[in-house]
Design an enzyme around this catalytic site. Structure first.
Site: not given
Ligand code: FPP
Length: 243
Positions: A17, A65
């Site tokens: 996250d 998501n």
């Molecule tokens: C949360 O950060 C992250 C995600 C929803 C996606 C996770 C994806 C990756 C780490 C990218 C690559 C993964 C692979 C397996 C290639 P957020 O966007 O919710 O962050 P925020 O809460 O700060 O908005």
């Protein structure tokens, strides 16, 4: 020199996250946060190998998501496809099996095909397992298992009295994978967000304020050290190694 690790978790699960906040802090688009997050994924896969962690489950995309802006969703899907193209060589070299948990059928065809191919090509490897949770929801997983069991009962293949914890666990997405020993969540949020609800019953939880793109080998190894200091009792009075 770093202190030796008392015990190494067999299975680590991570809620990655904070990509968006990492990007925002730098005045960058959210997509740049996800790109940097993919570098953390690479680093943590490497750190697992070095520490001897056999199973790594990453919450890469939840059923919730899909409600993000369309551009962000398609960006994440194309990042996943590029990640697979780049990382498949490492999976082969290190004999790591790729698995997916979640509603694979929801993913766009390009991602589905790339994943299916990589899963098949690595299916016989047993040095470690990389499990990506994609279009994953813990409640969906349990409800799907319950529906499949109900179908078996209706077909006369099962008696209701046979339905117990062990049987239900066999209908989950990856029944042969041991439950996570350690669950990590980055970015300071302290909640489970519908991740591995069944499987984390006895997991140790580790929360860190570090944003996912900043979570690399050093931060991962710190989580392992903290795990090594925990005493796991599973509701018992004495400490036990693993279930
Ligand atoms: C949360 O950060 C992250 C995600 C929803 C996606 C996770 C994806 C990756 C780490 C990218 C690559 C993964 C692979 C397996 C290639 P957020 O966007 O919710 O962050 P925020 O809460 O700060 O908005």
């Amino acid at each position: 020199m770093s202190e030796p690790l008392a015990s190494i978790p067999r299975h680590v699960a991570i809620i990655m996250d904070g990509n968006g906040r990492w990007a925002q802090q730098r005045g960058l688009p959210r997509s740049q946060g996800h790109e940097a997050g993919a570098d953390s994924v690479r680093a943590v896969i490497r750190a697992c190998r070095q520490a001897g962690v056999k199973y790594l489950t990453l919450y890469a995309f939840s059923v919730e998501n899909w409600s993000r802006p369309r551009d962000e969703v398609s960006g994440l899907m194309s990042l996943l496809v590029r990640f697979l193209q780049r990382e498949e060589a490492v999976l082969h070299e290190k004999k790591i099996r790729l698995r997916i948990i979640g509603r694979l059928e929801d993913l766009p065809p390009e991602a589905r095909e790339g994943l299916a191919r990589a899963m098949e090509a690595t299916a016989s490897y047993d040095e470690g397992q990389l499990i990506l949770a994609l279009s994953y929801g813990g409640r969906t997983e349990i409800a799907t298992a319950a529906r499949r069991i109900a179908e078996e009962v209706q077909a006369g293949n099962l008696q209701p009295a046979q339905v117990d914890e062990a049987l239900l666990a066999r209908y989950l997405y990856a029944p042969d994978v041991p439950d996570p020993d350690l669950l990590i969540r980055t970015s300071g949020e302290i909640r489970i967000s519908n991740f591995l609800l069944w499987q984390t019953s006895y997991a140790e939880f580790y929360f860190t304020p570090v944003l996912w793109p900043d979570f690399r080998e050093e931060q991962f190894n710190e989580a392992l050290r903290e795990y090594g200091r925990r005493r796991r009792r599973y509701g018992d009075v004495k400490e036990r190694e693993a279930l």
